[in-house]
Each structure stands twice: as structure tokens, then as C-alpha cells.
Design a protein around this motif. Structure first.
Motif, PDB file in Angstrom:
ATOM      1  N   ASN A 124       0.830  -1.031  -0.152  1.00  0.00           N
ATOM      2  CA  ASN A 124      -0.028  -0.399   0.052  1.00  0.00           C
ATOM      3  C   ASN A 124       0.760   1.314  -0.225  1.00  0.00           C
ATOM      4  O   ASN A 124       1.551   1.180   0.880  1.00  0.00           O
ATOM      5  N   PHE A 125       0.591   1.814  -0.733  1.00  0.00           N
ATOM      6  CA  PHE A 125       0.782   4.001  -0.885  1.00  0.00           C
ATOM      7  C   PHE A 125       0.107   4.428  -1.232  1.00  0.00           C
ATOM      8  O   PHE A 125      -1.204   4.370  -1.437  1.00  0.00           O
ATOM      9  N   LEU A 126       0.482   5.665  -1.170  1.00  0.00           N
ATOM     10  CA  LEU A 126      -0.702   6.782  -1.359  1.00  0.00           C
ATOM     11  C   LEU A 126       0.018   7.320  -2.276  1.00  0.00           C
ATOM     12  O   LEU A 126       0.647   7.383  -2.804  1.00  0.00           O
ATOM     13  N   SER A 127      -0.707   8.507  -3.199  1.00  0.00           N
ATOM     14  CA  SER A 127      -0.790   9.478  -4.374  1.00  0.00           C
ATOM     15  C   SER A 127      -1.294  10.993  -4.004  1.00  0.00           C
ATOM     16  O   SER A 127      -2.521  10.337  -3.217  1.00  0.00           O
ATOM     17  N   CYS A 128      -1.642  12.044  -4.017  1.00  0.00           N
ATOM     18  CA  CYS A 128      -1.708  12.890  -3.708  1.00  0.00           C
ATOM     19  C   CYS A 128      -0.757  13.996  -4.109  1.00  0.00           C
ATOM     20  O   CYS A 128      -0.476  14.718  -4.508  1.00  0.00           O
ATOM     21  N   ASP A 129      -1.940  15.002  -4.444  1.00  0.00           N
ATOM     22  CA  ASP A 129      -1.644  16.822  -4.907  1.00  0.00           C
ATOM     23  C   ASP A 129      -1.904  17.250  -3.450  1.00  0.00           C
ATOM     24  O   ASP A 129      -2.800  17.716  -3.324  1.00  0.00           O
ATOM     25  N   ILE A 136       3.872  10.223  -5.418  1.00  0.00           N
ATOM     26  CA  ILE A 136       4.050   9.359  -4.827  1.00  0.00           C
ATOM     27  C   ILE A 136       4.100   9.589  -3.081  1.00  0.00           C
ATOM     28  O   ILE A 136       5.521  10.815  -2.544  1.00  0.00           O
ATOM     29  N   ILE A 137       3.683   9.055  -2.192  1.00  0.00           N
ATOM     30  CA  ILE A 137       3.664   9.352  -0.625  1.00  0.00           C
ATOM     31  C   ILE A 137       3.657   7.315  -0.309  1.00  0.00           C
ATOM     32  O   ILE A 137       2.466   6.904  -0.145  1.00  0.00           O
ATOM     33  N   ASP A 138       5.117   7.061   0.476  1.00  0.00           N
ATOM     34  CA  ASP A 138       6.041   5.726   1.166  1.00  0.00           C
ATOM     35  C   ASP A 138       6.192   6.469   1.581  1.00  0.00           C
ATOM     36  O   ASP A 138       7.452   6.909   1.771  1.00  0.00           O
ATOM     37  N   ILE A 139       5.233   5.557   2.939  1.00  0.00           N
ATOM     38  CA  ILE A 139       5.789   6.027   4.910  1.00  0.00           C
ATOM     39  C   ILE A 139       5.700   4.580   5.320  1.00  0.00           C
ATOM     40  O   ILE A 139       6.076   4.401   6.800  1.00  0.00           O
ATOM     41  N   ASP A 161       8.614  13.404  -5.246  1.00  0.00           N
ATOM     42  CA  ASP A 161       7.793  11.728  -4.265  1.00  0.00           C
ATOM     43  C   ASP A 161       8.976  11.070  -2.980  1.00  0.00           C
ATOM     44  O   ASP A 161       9.771  11.712  -3.480  1.00  0.00           O
ATOM     45  N   PHE A 162       7.869  10.831  -2.945  1.00  0.00           N
ATOM     46  CA  PHE A 162       8.759   9.113  -1.577  1.00  0.00           C
ATOM     47  C   PHE A 162       8.844   8.365  -2.317  1.00  0.00           C
ATOM     48  O   PHE A 162       8.906   8.611  -3.894  1.00  0.00           O
ATOM     49  N   THR A 163      10.331   7.073  -2.581  1.00  0.00           N
ATOM     50  CA  THR A 163      10.887   6.364  -2.420  1.00  0.00           C
ATOM     51  C   THR A 163       9.702   5.385  -2.250  1.00  0.00           C
ATOM     52  O   THR A 163       9.332   5.056  -1.649  1.00  0.00           O
ATOM     53  N   LEU A 164       9.225   4.762  -3.513  1.00  0.00           N
ATOM     54  CA  LEU A 164       8.232   3.397  -3.570  1.00  0.00           C
ATOM     55  C   LEU A 164       9.270   2.523  -2.795  1.00  0.00           C
ATOM     56  O   LEU A 164      10.158   2.171  -3.728  1.00  0.00           O
ATOM     57  N   CYS A 165       7.844   1.641  -2.268  1.00  0.00           N
ATOM     58  CA  CYS A 165       9.076   0.443  -1.139  1.00  0.00           C
ATOM     59  C   CYS A 165       8.518  -1.030  -2.706  1.00  0.00           C
ATOM     60  O   CYS A 165       9.419  -2.176  -1.293  1.00  0.00           O
TER      61      CYS A 165
END
Length: 235
Positions: A124-129, A136-139, A161-165
């Protein structure tokens, strides 16, 4: 949903109780530093750095924040909730990818059992404007796990972008958060044979145990602190 206190009510809309209880010890009856504590960047990086472990109560935003522990499922539900509370419109995603059993946190016995078997996981991850187009938001993993080779975003400037895991083979948007966990489990069942599902569960347990040992107990749900998030310095 209640505001933190009358003085703080002007900062953001009233909060669900689990968020209120999270912030209450941080402000300790006054608003010094509350703007930074509640900033989007600070909250997302705090969620990133919470211990990587499944909430005992379930994969929900409430259990994630209340227990201050989570994996990709609950962490991104909590981030989705906070982004929504602060006026954004996040999109939750799930992505299918093949597990890599060459990672150091898997045992030789597990690698042997996985030989010749394709084992899929769903991430699971997010995207958001946030004002400059979707990011990409990946925490998923705490920044401190970068030293062990985990894919992490060490810092974030608020717009990149965050790093996609994972390396997704396929992704699906999840619009109904109430059914998100059930849809994830259903997709996992459709991607994997029964033996592969058992191997996946064993892999998650091995990785969680390895993290608990290698990360000094930080994956065990220890009490959290939000005061250690570094400030971002441009340049």
C-alpha cells in the motif's frame, strides 16, 4: 471528534480522538511548537518513523495511531486520514510485486521453501496533489532502516516523490477505505497458491523479527517521540 484545546482549535478542524490523544502530550497545555508538530511534513515523517509492526487491534488508522506501530497497510490509512483532515484529497493504492527472498532478513530455510514458487505481496502507498501535481507518498519503513538496505525516504522537501518501496507489476486504486484491507487480502489470495500464502506469512514474520533484533527493539511497539524529526534544509 474534539479539538485539542480552545487555544488550538483555530489551527486545524476538530480531530478524531486518537489524533487528539497523540498530540495532547506534545503540546502539554500550551501551543509552543504546535504548528511544527502538526505540519504535514512532520506528521508524515513521524508516521514513517514509527515502529514497523502490525497494530494488535487491526489494520486501521485508529489502531495505528493509538498503538504507534504499523506496516504499509495501517500507516497509509493513517496518512490518508491526516491528509484528508488537513484538506487534501489523497488516493490509496495497492500494488502487487514478487517477494525477493535474497534479502538478508530471510532465513535459508525460508529461501529453500520458496524455491520454485512465485510469492506475491501487495503493498500500500498513497498519491496526493499537495499543490504541484500528484506525488507518491510511501512511509512504510523508518528512515533508520536505510542503513540495513531498506528502501526509505531519508528526508522530504514537501513536494517530491517518496521512494516507492516495491517494484509494482500491477497497481489498483482503493476508493473505499472500509473495504481496503479486505480487498488487499482478496487480491493476495488470487495472486498466490495456498503454499505461497503460507510462505508469504512466514516471510513477514521473519522480517518483523529481524527488524526487532537488528533495530534495537524499535519494531516492537515501544513508546514514540515526535521530537526527533530533522528539519529540512534546502541546498
Amino acid at each position: 471528534m474534539r479539538p485539542l484545546n480552545p487555544q488550538s482549535a483555530h489551527i486545524i478542524p476538530p480531530l478524531p480522538d486518537h489524533w487528539r490523544d497523540h498530540f495532547l502530550p506534545l503540546i502539554a497545555g500550551h501551543d509552543a511548537g504546535i504548528h511544527e508538530q502538526m505540519s504535514l511534513r512532520h506528521v508524515l515523517l513521524s508516521l514513517r518513523d514509527m515502529p514497523y509492526a502490525r497494530p494488535r487491534g487491526g489494520n486501521t488508522a485508529k489502531d495505528c495511531v493509538s498503538e504507534w506501530r504499523g506496516t504499509c497497510s495501517s500507516k497509509h490509512l493513517a496518512a490518508h486520514e491526516w491528509l484528508t483532515l488537513t484538506g487534501h484529497r489523497p488516493q490509496l493504492w495497492m500494488a502487487a510485486y514478487l517477494l525477493d527472498f535474497q534479502q538478508p532478513y530471510f532465513s535459508d530455510a525460508l529461501r529453500a521453501s520458496a524455491t520454485g514458487t512465485q510469492v506475491y505481496d501487495v503493498h500500500n502507498f498513497l498519491s496526493c496533489d499537495l499543490g504541484q501535481g500528484d506525488i507518491i507518498i510511501d512511509i512504510t519503513f523508518p528512515a533508520r532502516l536505510g542503513r540495513h538496505g531498506f528502501p526509505v525516504t531519508a528526508d522530504w522537501d514537501g513536494k517530491s516523490d517518496f521512494t516507492l518501496c516495491c517494484a509494482p507489476q500491477e497497481r489498483m486504486a482503493l476508493n473505499d477505505l472500509e473495504s481496503a484491507d479486505a480487498r488487499k487480502r482478496a487480491w493476495l489470495r488470487s495472486l498466490n497458491t495456498d503454499p505461497a500464502l503460507q510462505i508469504r506469512e512466514a516471510a513477514i514474520m521473519e522480517m518483523t523479527h529481524w527488524l526487532a533484533v537488528s533495530d534495537g527493539g524499535q519494531a516492537s511497539g515501544l513508546p514514540h517521540t515526535c521530537s526527533s524529526i530533522p528539519r529540512f534544509h534546502s541546498g
